[in-house]
Design an enzyme around this catalytic site. Sequence first.
Site, PDB file in Angstrom:
ATOM      1  N   SER A   1      -9.073  -3.660 -10.110  1.00  0.00           N
ATOM      2  CA  SER A   1      -7.798  -3.009  -9.043  1.00  0.00           C
ATOM      3  C   SER A   1      -6.489  -3.598  -9.776  1.00  0.00           C
ATOM      4  O   SER A   1      -6.685  -4.642 -10.842  1.00  0.00           O
ATOM      5  CB  SER A   1      -7.904  -3.884  -7.721  1.00  0.00           C
ATOM      6  OG  SER A   1      -6.665  -3.646  -7.180  1.00  0.00           O
TER       7      SER A   1
ATOM      8  N   TYR B   1      -9.255 -11.233  -2.377  1.00  0.00           N
ATOM      9  CA  TYR B   1      -9.560 -10.032  -3.051  1.00  0.00           C
ATOM     10  C   TYR B   1      -9.009 -10.009  -4.636  1.00  0.00           C
ATOM     11  O   TYR B   1      -9.696  -9.759  -5.549  1.00  0.00           O
ATOM     12  CB  TYR B   1      -8.721  -8.910  -2.460  1.00  0.00           C
ATOM     13  CG  TYR B   1      -8.899  -7.328  -2.895  1.00  0.00           C
ATOM     14  CD1 TYR B   1      -9.965  -6.764  -2.717  1.00  0.00           C
ATOM     15  CD2 TYR B   1      -7.818  -6.904  -3.586  1.00  0.00           C
ATOM     16  CE1 TYR B   1     -10.224  -5.243  -3.434  1.00  0.00           C
ATOM     17  CE2 TYR B   1      -7.827  -5.582  -4.186  1.00  0.00           C
ATOM     18  CZ  TYR B   1      -9.013  -4.989  -4.193  1.00  0.00           C
ATOM     19  OH  TYR B   1      -9.178  -3.805  -4.785  1.00  0.00           O
TER      20      TYR B   1
END
Length: 340
Positions: free
Chosen positions: A170, A183
């Site tokens: 990501s 995350y």
Amino acid sequence: MGSEGKPSAFKTAVGVVRALMTVARRKTPPDMHGQVVLITGGSRGLGLAMAEEFALQGARLVLAAQDEEELEQARRQLAEQGAPVLAIPCDMTNREQVQHLIDQATEHYGRIDILVNNAGIITVGPVLSQTLNDFEDSMNIIYWGAVYATLAVLPQMVERKQGCIVNISSIGGKVSVPHLLPYSSGKFALTGFSEGLHAELAKEGIHVVTVTPGLMRTGSPVNALFKGKHHAEYTWFSLSDSLPFLSTSAKQAAQHIVHATQKHRVAVTLTIPAKLLAFFHGMFPQMTIRLLSIVNRLLPDSGGADGFDSSTGRESETRLSQSFLTTLGRKAAQDYNEDA
């Protein structure tokens, strides 16, 4: 002398044509027909979108996910589109289950050509609302799940001197964004693992692709976990994930990932905002961090003692999160099994 020059010119022209044909062949993505692709976290969202795109290229699919009901729904959806698909329930945090996943998929198809490490969890909220378990859960699913699957599939790929591993990281694995710290921690670890893996495995004939997506309209916010003032957290997150100038569609993201896999790209960053953020952070890291600290001041606070409780996105809806501004995100949730 003029007549002697003609054959030479002809040979030159033939050489140019052959060179152009060679370049064209190199630019043509290799045929994926019959390739066996295993996608973790494949029952919904980006995982399901990638499964559809790989199937369109003629690949045979293995989907892995923990929720058996969602997994069966995804299997039926792909089977109705004519895709050969095997669905295997698996807890990616359990090393034994991951090994069983690889063994079962290999027994069914004879091999695994492409492993896509996509399984993940999103926990949104300020760090003061996060617990140690939130960080451990993120690392266990995003990082260790990918490590388990990779180490389990490597022996057969090394033996064949062929294979591909695609790691879905990501932009949060390059730039740590406020209110996504567990995350981002997992994605940073995955990025490091993926890039180092490519460097070591290239000589073995195994290709590794590191994918760095920005915001995508996959419908994932409804299943993400929100802490602190969860209604406010869900509102800003679902808006960001839905607006077309900030996010890309799941289908477009999946197409880029499949193409990058076919072309043996080493790394690919999806969406213009993500590319700009990564570039700016690379050039001006201190300024980026300071700007993000200003952004953080605009986000909701921890919410006090009640902020440690987790709520899913579907439990955190507001009038704004259900407005026309999130239409594309809500449609994606329906299309990609997030709103099952």
